[in-house]
Write a protein that holds these residues in place. Structure first.
Motif, PDB file in Angstrom:
ATOM      1  N   TRP A   1       0.825  -1.203   0.000  1.00 28.02           N
ATOM      2  CA  TRP A   1       0.000   0.000   0.000  1.00 28.02           C
ATOM      3  C   TRP A   1       0.863   1.259   0.000  1.00 28.02           C
ATOM      4  CZ3 TRP A   1      -4.427   1.552  -1.468  1.00 28.02           C
ATOM      5  CH2 TRP A   1      -4.939   2.764  -1.037  1.00 28.02           C
ATOM      6  N   ARG A   2       1.909   1.272   0.816  1.00 32.36           N
ATOM      7  CA  ARG A   2       2.810   2.427   0.836  1.00 32.36           C
ATOM      8  C   ARG A   2       3.459   2.628  -0.533  1.00 32.36           C
ATOM      9  NH1 ARG A   2       3.619   1.095   6.295  1.00 32.36           N
ATOM     10  NH2 ARG A   2       5.331  -0.257   6.115  1.00 32.36           N
ATOM     11  N   SER A   3       3.841   1.530  -1.158  1.00 32.98           N
ATOM     12  CA  SER A   3       4.463   1.598  -2.470  1.00 32.98           C
ATOM     13  C   SER A   3       3.485   2.172  -3.509  1.00 32.98           C
ATOM     14  CB  SER A   3       4.943   0.217  -2.898  1.00 32.98           C
ATOM     15  OG  SER A   3       5.696   0.287  -4.078  1.00 32.98           O
ATOM     16  N   GLN A   4       2.238   1.762  -3.422  1.00 32.30           N
ATOM     17  CA  GLN A   4       1.220   2.287  -4.345  1.00 32.30           C
ATOM     18  C   GLN A   4       0.998   3.777  -4.110  1.00 32.30           C
ATOM     19  OE1 GLN A   4      -0.017   0.481  -6.929  1.00 32.30           O
ATOM     20  NE2 GLN A   4       1.478  -0.986  -6.167  1.00 32.30           N
ATOM     21  N   GLN A   5       0.954   4.174  -2.862  1.00 34.91           N
ATOM     22  CA  GLN A   5       0.783   5.591  -2.529  1.00 34.91           C
ATOM     23  C   GLN A   5       1.986   6.403  -3.003  1.00 34.91           C
ATOM     24  OE1 GLN A   5      -1.987   7.102  -1.148  1.00 34.91           O
ATOM     25  NE2 GLN A   5      -2.835   5.089  -1.612  1.00 34.91           N
TER      26      GLN A   5
ATOM     27  N   LYS B   1       3.900   5.687  -5.644  1.00 32.22           N
ATOM     28  CA  LYS B   1       3.766   5.826  -7.095  1.00 32.22           C
ATOM     29  C   LYS B   1       2.753   6.914  -7.443  1.00 32.22           C
ATOM     30  CE  LYS B   1       4.831   0.997  -8.010  1.00 32.22           C
ATOM     31  NZ  LYS B   1       4.272  -0.286  -8.422  1.00 32.22           N
ATOM     32  N   LEU B   2       1.664   6.961  -6.705  1.00 29.22           N
ATOM     33  CA  LEU B   2       0.642   7.975  -6.944  1.00 29.22           C
ATOM     34  C   LEU B   2       1.184   9.373  -6.663  1.00 29.22           C
ATOM     35  CD1 LEU B   2      -2.317   8.499  -7.694  1.00 29.22           C
ATOM     36  CD2 LEU B   2      -2.881   8.232  -5.278  1.00 29.22           C
ATOM     37  N   ALA B   3       1.922   9.516  -5.577  1.00 25.67           N
ATOM     38  CA  ALA B   3       2.508  10.819  -5.232  1.00 25.67           C
ATOM     39  C   ALA B   3       3.481  11.271  -6.319  1.00 25.67           C
ATOM     40  CB  ALA B   3       3.207  10.746  -3.877  1.00 25.67           C
TER      41      ALA B   3
ATOM     42  N   ARG C   1       1.656  12.431  -9.431  1.00 30.74           N
ATOM     43  CA  ARG C   1       1.017  13.733  -9.224  1.00 30.74           C
ATOM     44  C   ARG C   1       2.032  14.852  -9.032  1.00 30.74           C
ATOM     45  NH1 ARG C   1      -3.863  12.059  -5.086  1.00 30.74           N
ATOM     46  NH2 ARG C   1      -5.159  11.059  -6.672  1.00 30.74           N
TER      47      ARG C   1
ATOM     48  N   GLN D   1       5.203  14.460  -0.285  1.00 31.68           N
ATOM     49  CA  GLN D   1       4.549  13.225   0.132  1.00 31.68           C
ATOM     50  C   GLN D   1       5.387  12.009  -0.278  1.00 31.68           C
ATOM     51  OE1 GLN D   1       0.742  12.390  -1.639  1.00 31.68           O
ATOM     52  NE2 GLN D   1       0.180  10.948  -0.029  1.00 31.68           N
TER      53      GLN D   1
ATOM     54  N   LEU E   1       6.736   9.104   2.206  1.00 35.15           N
ATOM     55  CA  LEU E   1       6.423   7.696   1.976  1.00 35.15           C
ATOM     56  C   LEU E   1       7.699   6.872   1.796  1.00 35.15           C
ATOM     57  CD1 LEU E   1       3.350   8.203  -0.329  1.00 35.15           C
ATOM     58  CD2 LEU E   1       3.336   7.025   1.882  1.00 35.15           C
TER      59      LEU E   1
END
Length: 78
Positions: free
Chosen positions: A9-13, A15-17, A20, A25, A29
């Motif tokens: 989940w942290r890895s996905q967040q 990638k999203l950061a 964007r 962020q 992370l």
């Protein structure tokens, strides 16, 4: 299993950061990922290396500025 999911989940967040453009962020992370002991993905390693290069670049620029000032001072004394 929970640790695996939390790391994923942290890895996905992360990638999203990155996608964007949210550097602050992404840095937070990345620190959490590193503290968890999880293996870093290639993207996380690349971002970590980018941050380190930015730090080295800033230190280099400060050193150059300091040396220029010392050189100017020495030239004025002559």
């Amino acid at each position: 299993m929970n640790k695996f999911i939390a790391n994923w989940w942290r890895s996905q967040q992360f990638k999203l950061a990155i996608s964007r453009g949210n550097t602050r962020q992404a840095m937070q992370l990345l620190q959490e990922i590193q503290k968890s002991g999880a293996r870093l993905s290639w993207l996380e390693k690349l971002f970590r290396d980018k941050l380190q290069l930015e730090i080295y670049s800033q230190q280099y620029k400060q050193e150059v500025k300091s040396l220029k000032n010392k050189l100017n001072d020495a030239l004025q004394e002559l």
